[in-house]
Design an enzyme around this catalytic site. Structure first.
Site, PDB file in Angstrom:
ATOM      1  CE  LYS A  61      -3.813  -2.324   2.152  1.00 28.28           C
ATOM      2  NZ  LYS A  61      -4.637  -2.507   3.320  1.00 28.28           N
ATOM      3  CB  CYS A  62       4.209   1.810  -0.779  1.00 24.57           C
ATOM      4  SG  CYS A  62       5.538   3.001  -0.963  1.00 24.57           S
ATOM      5  N   GLY A  63       3.016   4.326  -2.356  1.00 21.63           N
ATOM      6  CA  GLY A  63       3.013   5.047  -3.622  1.00 21.63           C
ATOM      7  C   GLY A  63       3.971   4.447  -4.648  1.00 21.63           C
ATOM      8  CG  PHE A  64       7.901   4.385  -4.206  1.00 18.92           C
ATOM      9  CD1 PHE A  64       8.301   5.167  -5.279  1.00 18.92           C
ATOM     10  CD2 PHE A  64       8.061   4.893  -2.920  1.00 18.92           C
ATOM     11  CE1 PHE A  64       8.849   6.428  -5.081  1.00 18.92           C
ATOM     12  CE2 PHE A  64       8.609   6.149  -2.708  1.00 18.92           C
ATOM     13  CZ  PHE A  64       9.002   6.923  -3.792  1.00 18.92           C
ATOM     14  CB  THR A  65       2.619  -0.545  -4.513  1.00 18.91           C
ATOM     15  OG1 THR A  65       2.773  -0.300  -3.114  1.00 18.91           O
ATOM     16  CG2 THR A  65       2.172  -1.977  -4.719  1.00 18.91           C
TER      17      THR A  65
END
Length: 184
Positions: A61-65
């Site tokens: 659940k990360c912006g970099f996922t």
């Protein structure tokens, strides 16, 4: 004026000496270590001996996922030349990997068709960091300590750290690809 310039030069030299990489003795190599996989089976990293590894701490659940897709592309493009990706889930940054191992595995397979190894969820920094991350810090220095999700550590065929890349550097960037191709 001369005195101020002299002090400025000394401060600059001191700062560069702080940020230099640690000179490693490598009592152990990456291939001497192990970690549990997402199914709780031990991965003896010796099976990767002679391969180049990109070790990446990940979160669902990360912006970099979205980098999962690029990690899979990188893996597909270079796996036959002796390259592997190993994803290491961690919930230490922004509480962005709360899921169980099964939920993480299902997320990665369903959303990104991940075929490279994913490990058990572990700590990647601090006193409880997994042995791999403690080893990396001891042998290469603080640039191996993730500051956020999708931090990358490139390990060469000899089982030593070649370089590190922060979360903002995409796995398929020219910088990473150039370095991988150089050491394959």
């Amino acid at each position: 004026m001369y005195y101020k310039n002299y002090i400025l030069i000394l401060i600059t030299l001191f700062m560069f000496s702080i940020f230099q990489k640690v000179s490693a003795n490598y009592e152990k190599l990456f291939f001497d270590l192990s970690i549990k996989d997402i199914n709780n089976e031990t991965i003896d990293l010796n099976r990767y001996k002679g391969r180049t590894i990109l070790l990446v701490n990940v979160a669902s659940k990360c912006g970099f996922t979205k980098q999962y897709a690029d990690l899979q592309t990188l893996f597909d493009n270079y796996k036959d030349r002796g390259f592997s990706v190993i994803a290491v889930p961690s919930n230490q940054f922004g509480n962005q990997e709360q899921g169980t191992n099964k939920e993480i595995k299902d997320f990665c397979e369903t959303n990104f068709n991940i075929t490279f190894p994913i490990t058990d969820k572990v700590d990647v920094k601090g006193p409880n960091a997994h042995d791999i991350y403690q080893w990396a810090n001891k042998n290469y220095g603080s640039s191996t300590i993730p500051k956020w999700n999708f931090h990358k550590i490139l390990i060469n065929k000899d089982g030593k750290i070649e370089d590190t890349f922060n979360s903002f550097i995409n796995p398929t960037s020219k910088k990473i690809i150039k370095k991988i191709e150089k050491i394959l």
